[in-house]
Design a protein around this motif. Structure first.
Motif, mmCIF file in Angstrom:
data_model
loop_
_atom_site.group_PDB
_atom_site.id
_atom_site.type_symbol
_atom_site.label_atom_id
_atom_site.label_comp_id
_atom_site.label_asym_id
_atom_site.label_seq_id
_atom_site.Cartn_x
_atom_site.Cartn_y
_atom_site.Cartn_z
ATOM 1 N N ASN A 52 21.723 48.402 53.442
ATOM 2 C CA ASN A 52 22.292 48.150 54.773
ATOM 3 C C ASN A 52 23.569 47.335 54.717
ATOM 4 N N PHE A 53 23.656 46.429 53.759
ATOM 5 C CA PHE A 53 24.805 45.519 53.755
ATOM 6 C C PHE A 53 26.103 46.197 53.288
ATOM 7 N N VAL A 54 26.041 47.439 52.840
ATOM 8 C CA VAL A 54 27.274 48.133 52.442
ATOM 9 C C VAL A 54 27.552 49.390 53.263
ATOM 10 N N LYS A 55 26.652 49.730 54.160
ATOM 11 C CA LYS A 55 26.861 50.929 54.968
ATOM 12 C C LYS A 55 28.156 50.838 55.757
ATOM 13 N N GLY A 56 28.930 51.906 55.688
ATOM 14 C CA GLY A 56 30.203 51.952 56.382
ATOM 15 C C GLY A 56 31.360 51.352 55.607
ATOM 16 N N ARG A 57 31.059 50.676 54.494
ATOM 17 C CA ARG A 57 32.133 50.060 53.693
ATOM 18 C C ARG A 57 32.241 50.681 52.300
ATOM 19 N N PHE A 58 31.114 51.028 51.712
ATOM 20 C CA PHE A 58 31.084 51.579 50.350
ATOM 21 C C PHE A 58 30.730 53.058 50.410
ATOM 22 N N THR A 59 31.288 53.811 49.455
ATOM 23 C CA THR A 59 30.983 55.234 49.356
ATOM 24 C C THR A 59 30.759 55.601 47.898
ATOM 25 N N ILE A 60 29.650 56.255 47.647
ATOM 26 C CA ILE A 60 29.365 56.727 46.295
ATOM 27 C C ILE A 60 29.683 58.216 46.218
ATOM 28 N N SER A 61 30.189 58.627 45.064
ATOM 29 C CA SER A 61 30.432 60.045 44.826
ATOM 30 C C SER A 61 30.273 60.312 43.326
ATOM 31 N N ARG A 62 30.164 61.577 42.989
ATOM 32 C CA ARG A 62 30.027 61.910 41.577
ATOM 33 C C ARG A 62 30.746 63.218 41.271
ATOM 34 N N GLU A 63 31.221 63.323 40.059
ATOM 35 C CA GLU A 63 31.832 64.539 39.552
ATOM 36 C C GLU A 63 31.071 64.912 38.284
ATOM 37 N N ASN A 64 30.143 65.820 38.426
ATOM 38 C CA ASN A 64 29.313 66.176 37.278
ATOM 39 C C ASN A 64 30.134 66.819 36.158
#
Length: 122
Positions: free
Chosen positions: A62-74
């Protein structure tokens, strides 16, 4: 076992941004859920975010929602953490992790990176 190598940490002012990268070795990278944990001085390690094998499902603290984004490139065996609107309380060592099963529980982690320091100045 997958080996993980984080990069991208550093010093940033409040409100700034950083992008962490985690490069993984091993041909089975694309089958693992991935995620990030962090540990601030004097505090226990805590879950930040996780993503399933194809990037289609994400799970944020909850403390990072809207601020952090995770993504991946397999195709590059790499997972990223884009961190925006950083706050001093985000200061911590950030650890990349592979999961047996996507979860906020660090007991579900199968491999850890060595960590990268993020420091947010006020």
């Amino acid at each position: 076992q997958v080996q993980l190598d984080e990069s991208g940490g550093g010093l940033v002012q409040t409100g700034g941004s950083l992008r962490l990268s985690c490069a993984a070795s091993g041909r089975t990278f694309s089958t693992y859920p991935m995620g990030w944990f962090r540990q601030a001085p004097g505090k226990e390690r805590e879950f930040v975010v996780g993503v399933n094998w194809n990037g289609g499902t994400t799970y944020y603290a909850n403390f990072v929602k809207g601020r952090f984004t995770i993504s991946r490139e397999n195709g590059k065996n790499t997972v990223y953490l884009q961190m925006n609107s950083l706050k001093p309380e985000d200061t911590a060592v950030y650890y990349c992790a592979t999961f047996l099963v996507l979860s906020s529980d660090d007991k579900r982690v199968s491999s850890w990176g060595q960590g990268t320091q993020v420091t947010v100045s006020s």
